[in-house]
Scaffold this active site. Structure first.
Site, PDB file in Angstrom:
ATOM      1  N   LYS A  63       1.866  -3.769   7.431  1.00  0.00           N
ATOM      2  CA  LYS A  63       2.310  -3.664   6.238  1.00  0.00           C
ATOM      3  C   LYS A  63       3.421  -3.196   5.814  1.00  0.00           C
ATOM      4  CE  LYS A  63      -0.554  -4.693   3.049  1.00  0.00           C
ATOM      5  NZ  LYS A  63      -1.061  -5.707   2.751  1.00  0.00           N
ATOM      6  N   PRO A  69     -20.412  10.096   8.304  1.00  0.00           N
ATOM      7  CA  PRO A  69     -19.145  10.865   8.865  1.00  0.00           C
ATOM      8  C   PRO A  69     -17.841  11.182   7.942  1.00  0.00           C
ATOM      9  CG  PRO A  69     -19.295   8.024   8.927  1.00  0.00           C
ATOM     10  CD  PRO A  69     -20.472   8.674   7.817  1.00  0.00           C
ATOM     11  N   THR A  78       0.815  -1.573  -0.188  1.00  0.00           N
ATOM     12  CA  THR A  78      -0.173   0.039  -0.295  1.00  0.00           C
ATOM     13  C   THR A  78       0.678   0.916   0.313  1.00  0.00           C
ATOM     14  OG1 THR A  78      -1.482   1.502   1.401  1.00  0.00           O
ATOM     15  CG2 THR A  78      -0.084  -0.427   2.871  1.00  0.00           C
ATOM     16  N   ASP A  79      -0.244   2.705  -0.454  1.00  0.00           N
ATOM     17  CA  ASP A  79       0.731   3.437  -0.370  1.00  0.00           C
ATOM     18  C   ASP A  79       0.888   3.986   0.984  1.00  0.00           C
ATOM     19  OD1 ASP A  79      -1.847   4.603  -0.654  1.00  0.00           O
ATOM     20  OD2 ASP A  79      -2.009   6.089  -1.394  1.00  0.00           O
ATOM     21  N   GLU A  80      -0.013   3.077   1.768  1.00  0.00           N
ATOM     22  CA  GLU A  80       0.744   3.982   3.148  1.00  0.00           C
ATOM     23  C   GLU A  80       1.762   3.589   3.863  1.00  0.00           C
ATOM     24  OE1 GLU A  80      -2.674   3.186   5.617  1.00  0.00           O
ATOM     25  OE2 GLU A  80      -4.511   3.851   4.302  1.00  0.00           O
ATOM     26  N   TYR A 127      -1.199  -0.331  10.698  1.00  0.00           N
ATOM     27  CA  TYR A 127      -1.883  -1.082   9.905  1.00  0.00           C
ATOM     28  C   TYR A 127      -0.843  -0.833   8.751  1.00  0.00           C
ATOM     29  CZ  TYR A 127      -3.464  -1.513   4.525  1.00  0.00           C
ATOM     30  OH  TYR A 127      -3.388  -1.325   3.540  1.00  0.00           O
TER      31      TYR A 127
END
Ligand code: NAD
Ligand code: DAU
Length: 352
Positions: free
Chosen positions: A167, A218, A139-141, A163
């Protein structure tokens, strides 16, 4: 004839986590696009896994589903040995859940990936690693919040939530098996992905399904965090391409250039569904919220990736239409375990 070391054979692909959102799209498309290949989906069927996502290929003779946990070596090892390629999607994937309970993220995302790697290293060793591939979907995260500019694949990893930290840990294990054992590994790092069959905890399907139900949307903080929204079939096609053309030991970014903040995402969805903007409700911000990611994905384009959904209006339009037309799929999910999570996560919302 022995397969070229740089070309995976792709005769039998093991898709772990293939009953989830992106993994099921990859499995469906791979069966369609590679008529000679066998596909085995291995999935634990956690709250996020759903065999309905595989319905279009379920009866295909080249397709098989096995329920198993990637942390269970004895269960996964025989499946890995039969295959020449592993594409690992299996993960705990939701940032808010990782902030609530990090443990299962470390278990599946780090220890589970190590178990798969060990099974590949040991199971494929006797026949040699030529024609084999282990692709880890990341992931880019892992780059963390990006204040300005874009991150290319050689940027440092700086994850900031449980998370993304898990990763990044997985990626480091993957690369270490390449360096130390010669396993032909490759990593993809994708941006925020949307489309059919996404569990409705993620912002886009949550906003769409809440809007259809006339419930509040939200918005964390002031809704200024930006994301790039990649259509799921484009993401799956990029992974297929990296599998065939990517170089072992390398990472490949998968993204686009359209920055969309949360308010624009919510407004577009409400407009498409003819719902009032008053459904948007500001709620407390996500702790440690990464306000921006931005990938330089030219390396993947150079392999020949041609995304079909580079335009946000087209991407969100197709996504909204699918949830509008497939309400049985998400209404069943929302009637189950989901409700407990929703109450806990959105306690501040009226009617949560
Ligand atoms: P998802 O949550 O929809 O699916 C995850 C799948 O993994 C589920 O089917 C689940 O049952 C399975 N799984 C979980 N733990 C398992 C275990 N221990 N053993 C076997 N199976 C297990 O996730 P997704 O959104 O499809 O993401 C797939 C992958 O892509 C993940 O690795 C994620 O980190 C990565 N990714 C996601 C996005 C996104 O926007 N959704 C973007 C970039 C990368
Ligand atoms: O960037 C890739 C990542 O995209 C993947 O690795 C993750 O698996 C995937 O879940 C996704 O993570 P995000 O945190 O970006 O996605 P999410 O849909 O949770 O949130 C998108 C944006 O919307 C983010 O800025 C937070 C905001 N948001 C999210 C939810 C769930 C809200 O404002 N309200 C919400 O209720």
């Amino acid at each position: 004839m022995q397969a070229d070391q740089d070309q995976p054979a792709l005769r039998h692909v093991l898709v772990s986590g293939g009953a989830g959102f992106i993994g099921s799209a990859f499995a469906r498309n791979f069966v369609r696009d590679h008529p000679e290949a066998r596909v085995t989906v291995l999935d634990k069927l956690t709250y996020a896994g759903n065999t309905q996502n595989l319905a279009p290929v379920w009866d295909e003779p080249r397709f098989r589903f096995v329920q198993a946990d990637i942390c269970d070596y004895d269960a996964v090892a025989p499946l890995v040995v039969e295959a020449d390629t592993v594409v690992n999607f299996a993960a705990e994937s939701h940032v808010d859940r990782s902030i609530m309970d990090p443990d299962v993220f470390v278990r599946t995302n780090v220890l589970g990936v190590n178990t798969l790697l060990r099974a590949a290293r040991d199971g494929w060793k006797a026949g040699g690693y030529a024609g084999k591939r282990f692709l880890q979907v990341s992931t880019d995260e892992v780059y963390g919040h990006v204040g300005e500019g874009a991150t290319a694949e050689d940027a440092p990893l700086a994850p900031r939530n449980p998370y993304s930290a898990s990763k990044a840990g997985a990626e480091l294990m993957v690369f270490s098996y390449g360096t130390n054992f010669g396993l032909p590994v490759v990593v993809t790092r994708g941006e925020n992905t949307i489309g059919p069959y996404q569990y409705p905890e993620k912002a886009t399907p949550l906003f769409i399904t809440n809007a259809i139900e006339d419930k509040p949307l939200p918005i964390y903080g002031q809704g200024r965090a930006v994301r790039h929204y990649v259509y799921v079939d484009d993401h799956a096609a990029a992974i297929d391409l990296v599998l065939r053309r990517g170089a072992p030991g390398e990472a490949y970014n998968i993204g686009n250039d359209v920055e969309v903040n949360t308010v624009r995402l919510a407004e577009t969805i409400l407009d498409l569904l003819g719902k009032p903007r008053s459904l948007m409700q500001l709620v407390p911000d996500r702790p440690g919220h990464d306000y921006r990611y931005n990938l330089d994905y030219r390396k993947t384009l150079a392999l020949g990736w041609q995304p079909q959904y580079a335009d946000f209006e087209k991407t969100i339009g197709a996504t909204v239409a699918w949830y509008r037309d497939n309400q049985d799929w998400w209404r069943t999910i929302k009637a189950g375990e989901y409700q407990e999570y929703y109450k806990k996560q959105y306690a501040v919302l009226a009617g949560a």
